[in-house]
Design a protein around this motif. Structure first.
Motif, PDB file in Angstrom:
ATOM      1  N   ARG A 133       2.424   2.805  -1.643  1.00  0.00           N
ATOM      2  CA  ARG A 133       1.053   2.659  -1.420  1.00  0.00           C
ATOM      3  C   ARG A 133       0.514   4.008  -0.936  1.00  0.00           C
ATOM      4  O   ARG A 133      -0.687   4.569  -1.246  1.00  0.00           O
ATOM      5  N   ILE A 134       1.172   4.732   0.282  1.00  0.00           N
ATOM      6  CA  ILE A 134       0.876   6.055   0.791  1.00  0.00           C
ATOM      7  C   ILE A 134       0.852   7.141  -0.481  1.00  0.00           C
ATOM      8  O   ILE A 134      -0.062   7.598  -0.320  1.00  0.00           O
ATOM      9  N   LYS A 135       1.808   7.209  -0.961  1.00  0.00           N
ATOM     10  CA  LYS A 135       1.882   8.115  -2.308  1.00  0.00           C
ATOM     11  C   LYS A 135       0.892   7.889  -3.090  1.00  0.00           C
ATOM     12  O   LYS A 135       0.195   8.818  -3.476  1.00  0.00           O
ATOM     13  N   ARG A 136       0.559   6.624  -3.587  1.00  0.00           N
ATOM     14  CA  ARG A 136      -0.598   6.626  -4.429  1.00  0.00           C
ATOM     15  C   ARG A 136      -2.037   6.978  -3.959  1.00  0.00           C
ATOM     16  O   ARG A 136      -2.852   7.597  -4.396  1.00  0.00           O
ATOM     17  N   GLU A 154       0.116   0.431  14.687  1.00  0.00           N
ATOM     18  CA  GLU A 154       0.671   1.830  15.444  1.00  0.00           C
ATOM     19  C   GLU A 154       0.085   2.877  14.559  1.00  0.00           C
ATOM     20  O   GLU A 154      -0.555   3.720  14.912  1.00  0.00           O
ATOM     21  N   LEU A 155       0.055   2.692  13.189  1.00  0.00           N
ATOM     22  CA  LEU A 155      -0.131   3.600  12.130  1.00  0.00           C
ATOM     23  C   LEU A 155      -1.753   3.922  12.441  1.00  0.00           C
ATOM     24  O   LEU A 155      -2.272   4.735  12.502  1.00  0.00           O
ATOM     25  N   HIS A 156      -2.469   2.650  12.311  1.00  0.00           N
ATOM     26  CA  HIS A 156      -4.172   2.650  12.569  1.00  0.00           C
ATOM     27  C   HIS A 156      -4.425   3.232  13.892  1.00  0.00           C
ATOM     28  O   HIS A 156      -5.419   3.817  13.689  1.00  0.00           O
ATOM     29  N   ARG A 157      -3.611   3.021  14.984  1.00  0.00           N
ATOM     30  CA  ARG A 157      -4.095   3.644  16.226  1.00  0.00           C
ATOM     31  C   ARG A 157      -3.881   5.157  16.272  1.00  0.00           C
ATOM     32  O   ARG A 157      -4.882   5.594  16.497  1.00  0.00           O
ATOM     33  N   ARG A 158      -2.978   5.519  15.648  1.00  0.00           N
ATOM     34  CA  ARG A 158      -2.678   7.022  15.414  1.00  0.00           C
ATOM     35  C   ARG A 158      -3.751   7.557  14.658  1.00  0.00           C
ATOM     36  O   ARG A 158      -4.093   8.954  15.279  1.00  0.00           O
ATOM     37  N   ILE A 159      -4.176   6.922  13.675  1.00  0.00           N
ATOM     38  CA  ILE A 159      -5.287   7.615  12.817  1.00  0.00           C
ATOM     39  C   ILE A 159      -6.415   7.703  13.283  1.00  0.00           C
ATOM     40  O   ILE A 159      -7.460   8.462  13.350  1.00  0.00           O
ATOM     41  N   GLU A 160      -6.921   6.552  14.028  1.00  0.00           N
ATOM     42  CA  GLU A 160      -8.097   6.309  14.819  1.00  0.00           C
ATOM     43  C   GLU A 160      -8.166   7.473  16.094  1.00  0.00           C
ATOM     44  O   GLU A 160      -9.187   7.979  16.148  1.00  0.00           O
ATOM     45  N   GLU A 161      -6.922   7.692  16.796  1.00  0.00           N
ATOM     46  CA  GLU A 161      -7.160   8.562  17.887  1.00  0.00           C
ATOM     47  C   GLU A 161      -7.119  10.269  17.059  1.00  0.00           C
ATOM     48  O   GLU A 161      -7.544  10.971  17.821  1.00  0.00           O
ATOM     49  N   ASN A 162      -6.710  10.352  15.882  1.00  0.00           N
ATOM     50  CA  ASN A 162      -6.627  11.660  15.182  1.00  0.00           C
ATOM     51  C   ASN A 162      -7.042  11.510  13.797  1.00  0.00           C
ATOM     52  O   ASN A 162      -6.470  11.948  12.962  1.00  0.00           O
ATOM     53  N   PRO A 163      -8.339  11.350  13.622  1.00  0.00           N
ATOM     54  CA  PRO A 163      -8.726  11.046  12.158  1.00  0.00           C
ATOM     55  C   PRO A 163      -8.833  12.251  11.334  1.00  0.00           C
ATOM     56  O   PRO A 163      -8.618  12.339  10.042  1.00  0.00           O
ATOM     57  N   GLU A 164      -8.701  13.438  11.921  1.00  0.00           N
ATOM     58  CA  GLU A 164      -8.723  14.684  11.002  1.00  0.00           C
ATOM     59  C   GLU A 164      -7.277  14.918  10.721  1.00  0.00           C
ATOM     60  O   GLU A 164      -6.976  15.841   9.900  1.00  0.00           O
ATOM     61  N   GLN A 165      -6.133  14.247  11.184  1.00  0.00           N
ATOM     62  CA  GLN A 165      -5.009  14.454  10.784  1.00  0.00           C
ATOM     63  C   GLN A 165      -4.594  13.254  10.105  1.00  0.00           C
ATOM     64  O   GLN A 165      -3.397  12.917   9.979  1.00  0.00           O
ATOM     65  N   LYS A 166      -5.287  12.478   9.344  1.00  0.00           N
ATOM     66  CA  LYS A 166      -4.987  11.287   8.847  1.00  0.00           C
ATOM     67  C   LYS A 166      -3.726  11.308   7.791  1.00  0.00           C
ATOM     68  O   LYS A 166      -3.012  10.722   7.749  1.00  0.00           O
ATOM     69  N   TRP A 167      -3.949  12.442   6.880  1.00  0.00           N
ATOM     70  CA  TRP A 167      -2.927  12.454   5.895  1.00  0.00           C
ATOM     71  C   TRP A 167      -1.712  13.034   6.411  1.00  0.00           C
ATOM     72  O   TRP A 167      -0.544  12.347   5.944  1.00  0.00           O
ATOM     73  N   ARG A 168      -1.580  13.784   7.643  1.00  0.00           N
ATOM     74  CA  ARG A 168      -0.297  14.182   7.910  1.00  0.00           C
ATOM     75  C   ARG A 168       0.226  13.045   8.575  1.00  0.00           C
ATOM     76  O   ARG A 168       1.619  12.897   8.419  1.00  0.00           O
ATOM     77  N   ILE A 169      -0.523  12.078   9.342  1.00  0.00           N
ATOM     78  CA  ILE A 169      -0.035  11.009  10.059  1.00  0.00           C
ATOM     79  C   ILE A 169       0.685   9.981   8.758  1.00  0.00           C
ATOM     80  O   ILE A 169       1.870   9.537   8.983  1.00  0.00           O
ATOM     81  N   GLN A 226       7.625   9.050   5.526  1.00  0.00           N
ATOM     82  CA  GLN A 226       8.965   9.290   5.318  1.00  0.00           C
ATOM     83  C   GLN A 226       9.802   8.464   6.487  1.00  0.00           C
ATOM     84  O   GLN A 226      11.031   8.269   6.333  1.00  0.00           O
ATOM     85  N   GLU A 227       8.955   8.083   7.465  1.00  0.00           N
ATOM     86  CA  GLU A 227       9.942   7.316   8.479  1.00  0.00           C
ATOM     87  C   GLU A 227       9.922   5.651   8.133  1.00  0.00           C
ATOM     88  O   GLU A 227      11.041   5.079   8.637  1.00  0.00           O
TER      89      GLU A 227
END
Length: 56
Positions: free
Chosen positions: A44-47, A13-28, A34-35
């Motif tokens: 890993r995300i923080k690093r 799901e995370l991969h799908r969301r990033i592919e749909e909105n690559p410009e918002q990768k870091w926000r996603i 947080q979720e």
């Protein structure tokens, strides 16, 4: 996340969301951090985000 299947679904799901909105990768990713209750994903995300911020 209770099982490996939960973990896989979360990542897909995370991969799908990033592919749909690559410009918002870091926000996603930061929202996912947080979720999730998974300590590995949180670290890993923080690093990755910190490495991204350090780039010129």
């Amino acid at each position: 996340m209770e099982t490996m299947q939960d973990f896989d679904r979360f990542l897909l799901e995370l991969h799908r969301r990033i592919e749909e909105n690559p410009e918002q990768k870091w926000r996603i990713l930061l929202q996912a951090q947080q979720e999730t209750s998974c300590p590995f994903l949180k670290r890993r995300i923080k690093r990755a985000y910190n490495q991204y911020l350090e780039q010129p």
